[in-house]
Scaffold this active site. Sequence first.
Site, short mmCIF file in Angstrom:
data_model
loop_
_atom_site.label_atom_id
_atom_site.label_comp_id
_atom_site.label_asym_id
_atom_site.label_seq_id
_atom_site.Cartn_x
_atom_site.Cartn_y
_atom_site.Cartn_z
N ASP A 141 14.65 -0.65 1.10
CA ASP A 141 15.42 -0.87 2.31
C ASP A 141 16.47 -1.94 2.00
O ASP A 141 17.55 -1.62 1.51
CB ASP A 141 14.46 -1.28 3.43
N LYS A 149 17.40 3.76 1.37
CA LYS A 149 18.34 3.70 2.49
C LYS A 149 19.59 2.98 2.02
O LYS A 149 19.60 1.76 1.93
CB LYS A 149 17.73 2.90 3.65
N GLU A 156 7.70 2.61 -6.24
CA GLU A 156 7.79 2.15 -4.85
C GLU A 156 7.99 3.32 -3.90
O GLU A 156 8.49 4.37 -4.28
CB GLU A 156 8.97 1.17 -4.70
N PHE A 203 13.86 4.18 10.86
CA PHE A 203 12.49 3.81 10.49
C PHE A 203 11.67 5.08 10.26
O PHE A 203 11.51 5.90 11.15
CB PHE A 203 11.84 2.94 11.58
N ASP A 257 3.84 3.44 6.64
CA ASP A 257 3.08 3.30 7.89
C ASP A 257 3.93 2.76 9.03
O ASP A 257 5.00 2.21 8.85
CB ASP A 257 1.92 2.32 7.68
N ARG A 275 0.15 6.88 7.35
CA ARG A 275 0.26 6.91 5.89
C ARG A 275 -0.19 8.26 5.33
O ARG A 275 0.27 8.68 4.27
CB ARG A 275 -0.59 5.80 5.25
N LYS A 283 0.82 -1.19 0.00
CA LYS A 283 0.00 0.00 0.00
C LYS A 283 0.86 1.26 0.00
O LYS A 283 0.37 2.36 -0.27
CB LYS A 283 -0.88 0.02 1.28
P1 5GP Z 1 12.95 -4.19 1.41
O1 5GP Z 1 12.41 -5.45 0.78
O2 5GP Z 1 13.70 -3.30 0.42
O3 5GP Z 1 13.75 -4.49 2.63
O4 5GP Z 1 11.73 -3.33 1.95
C1 5GP Z 1 10.44 -3.63 1.62
C2 5GP Z 1 9.38 -2.84 2.33
O5 5GP Z 1 9.68 -2.64 3.72
C3 5GP Z 1 9.16 -1.45 1.80
O6 5GP Z 1 8.44 -1.44 0.59
C4 5GP Z 1 8.37 -0.85 2.94
O7 5GP Z 1 7.03 -1.24 2.83
C5 5GP Z 1 9.01 -1.49 4.17
N1 5GP Z 1 9.98 -0.55 4.80
C6 5GP Z 1 11.31 -0.53 4.68
N2 5GP Z 1 11.86 0.48 5.39
C7 5GP Z 1 10.81 1.13 5.96
C8 5GP Z 1 10.71 2.29 6.83
O8 5GP Z 1 11.68 2.95 7.21
N3 5GP Z 1 9.45 2.65 7.21
C9 5GP Z 1 8.33 1.97 6.82
N4 5GP Z 1 7.16 2.43 7.26
N5 5GP Z 1 8.39 0.88 6.01
C10 5GP Z 1 9.62 0.47 5.59
MG MG Z 2 6.34 -0.97 0.02
#
Ligand code: 5GP
Ligand code: MG
Length: 183
Positions: A107, A135, A103, A156, A163, A169, A47
């Site tokens: 992360d 990041k 996106e 974070f 969220d 959000r 979302k």
């Molecule tokens: P990744 O697969 O690159 O580790 O991250 C996937 C998902 O983790 C992102 O699309 C997001 O939904 C969530 N995410 C990663 N870092 C953050 C953050 O700092 N805050 C929030 N709210 N969601 C995060």
């Molecule tokens: Mg996401």
Amino acid sequence: MLPEDIQGDLTTVLVTEEQIQERLAELAAQIDADYAGKDVLLVGVLKGAVMVMADLARALSIPLEMDWMAVSSYGASTKSSGVVRILKDLDAALAGRHVLIVEDIIDSGVTLSWLRENLITRGPASVEICALLRKPDAAKVEVDVKYVGFEIPNDFVVGYGLDFAEKYRNLRSVGILAPHVYE
Ligand code: 5GP
Ligand code: MG
């Protein structure tokens, strides 16, 4: 929702509403130029990408279509395996189309690298990625992201689609969540 509406829940506002809109306009100009005359499909990842999708799409001048996917990583322990589950698949067929994944944040990169590989198997003309936030310190998987809004520290963050427990959000800016909220 504004930062002053949730006073104390943020330690810092990292990116303001104005900065987001300014940067999206710059990215949109680049995307307009890169995709001129092409059949473009924006794929939003639910979302979190709802806000960036809505604003980026409106900042673009080229004709395009929008579609949505929802994915979820398996439990934290298996995250590094790169196994992702599709909760909602695309309605559109991708054969011959230029796909731009939209996106909120990258992360570890696990979700996006899996998603890109998955979409490539469907025979699109191209697959690129646009992410509002990245990041750099957190990258476990190297993902080639063509369009990045802002590089942020490894904290974070919430707001502008992102969220914590489904809240924040609708915050117009992006901020670092204060530890007392989740501890
Ligand atoms: P990744 O697969 O690159 O580790 O991250 C996937 C998902 O983790 C992102 O699309 C997001 O939904 C969530 N995410 C990663 N870092 C953050 C953050 O700092 N805050 C929030 N709210 N969601 C995060
Ligand atoms: Mg996401």
